[in-house]
Design an enzyme around this catalytic site. Structure first.
Site, PDB file in Angstrom:
ATOM      1  N   ASP A 167       0.874  -1.253  -0.090  1.00  0.00           N
ATOM      2  CA  ASP A 167      -0.035   0.014  -0.133  1.00  0.00           C
ATOM      3  C   ASP A 167       0.774   1.160  -0.031  1.00  0.00           C
ATOM      4  O   ASP A 167       2.039   1.268   0.162  1.00  0.00           O
ATOM      5  CB  ASP A 167      -0.922  -0.168   1.169  1.00  0.00           C
ATOM      6  CG  ASP A 167      -0.389  -0.354   2.607  1.00  0.00           C
ATOM      7  OD1 ASP A 167       0.659  -0.616   2.629  1.00  0.00           O
ATOM      8  OD2 ASP A 167      -0.940  -0.727   3.370  1.00  0.00           O
TER       9      ASP A 167
ATOM     10  N   GLU B 245      -9.860  -0.991   4.445  1.00  0.00           N
ATOM     11  CA  GLU B 245     -10.621  -0.466   5.798  1.00  0.00           C
ATOM     12  C   GLU B 245     -11.777  -1.080   5.696  1.00  0.00           C
ATOM     13  O   GLU B 245     -12.533  -1.249   4.821  1.00  0.00           O
ATOM     14  CB  GLU B 245     -10.752   1.238   5.740  1.00  0.00           C
ATOM     15  CG  GLU B 245      -9.380   1.879   5.578  1.00  0.00           C
ATOM     16  CD  GLU B 245      -8.546   1.904   6.783  1.00  0.00           C
ATOM     17  OE1 GLU B 245      -8.503   0.846   7.416  1.00  0.00           O
ATOM     18  OE2 GLU B 245      -7.896   2.881   7.272  1.00  0.00           O
TER      19      GLU B 245
END
Ligand code: F6R
Length: 256
Positions: free
Chosen positions: A71, A144
């Site tokens: 990421d 998330e």
């Protein structure tokens, strides 16, 4: 414990690093051209350090491995020392003497950066081994909650919990958006090690191990024969509160 998950209980972060390094080394011996997805964050750092020690000692060769960053914060300059890629360079690529790597491109177009990232992974034949950490809210990479199994590689808005935990590295000026490997990429990995350490992860680890798979805890979507959760005693909690499989897995020194 949820069927399809393998839990390896270890006494402490050092034992976790040794076991993770042993498992990674075994995979590299079986396939020297391994494609390895790597998390940053604090949990895997002792594992990378242990791998670095073995490379330095000449007992492990990772020179044919391709490392893929998991990421990246959005909107940073390519050489920003606070980027997750710079962290990967310092903790993985340099010390492990990695020669080939894939990162999110810094093109001004995030959609294009995600498409190029996915295309590079596909060209490598997918991810062989994913080294993952567990977010305080159950995130994987920056998937998330809620992130379903089909969540693609994309730009993600960070949740308040992630913003708070990232303050440890950023102070108040925390980036609010990030690029993340999709759940599609992570769940398609042929093997995955979820590394979990510390008492502060106990509640969320319990939901990963015991709860039903749910997009509200993206890590709970991990499962299958290639997935192992490596957790230390602080994360697992008192022995009598641990899943039976963790207790059975533990050897005399607590390591599986
Ligand atoms: C970082 C990443 C995150 C972390 C997670 C746990 O690349 O992917 O998902 O793995 O936030 O972080 P630590 O290990 O610092 O608790």
């Amino acid at each position: 414990m949820r069927p399809g998950l393998t839990l390896r209980a270890v006494p402490d972060p050092q034992a976790l690093a040794m076991l993770a390094a042993d498992l990674i080394a075994a995979q590299v011996r079986a396939k020297p051209e391994l494609t390895m997805l790597v998390a940053t964050g604090s949990t895997p750092m002792p594992t990378y350090a242990e791998l670095g020690n073995r490379v330095q000692a000449g007992t492990l060769d990772l020179s044919r491995v391709t490392v893929v960053g998991l990421d990246e914060y959005l909107g940073l300059e390519p050489d920003d020392p606070r980027s997750l890629w710079d962290w990967t360079l310092r903790s993985v690529i340099g010390p492990l003497r990695i020669r080939r790597s894939v990162r999110f491109g810094a093109s001004g177009d995030p959609g294009r950066a995600c498409a190029e990232y996915d295309a590079q992974i596909a060209a490598l034949g997918g991810i062989d081994l994913a080294i993952l950490g567990l977010g305080p809210n159950g995130h994987l990479g920056f998937n998330e909650p809620p992130s379903a199994a089909d969540a693609p590689t994309r730009v993600a808005d960070l949740t308040p919990e992630s913003l708070v935990s990232n303050r440890a590295y950023w102070g108040q000026d925390v980036p609010r958006r990030a690029l993340t490997a999709g759940m599609t990429v992570i769940l398609a990995a042929r093997c995955a090690l979820l590394l979990v350490s510390g008492e502060h992860k106990r509640g969320i680890l319990h939901r990963v191990l015991e709860g039903p798979p749910t997009p509200e805890v993206p890590a709970s979507l991990l499962g299958g024969p290639g997935v192992s959760v490596l957790a230390d005693r602080a994360a697992l909690g008192p022995e009598d509160a641990q899943p039976v499989s963790a207790r059975l897995d533990s050897g005399p020194d607590g390591a599986s």
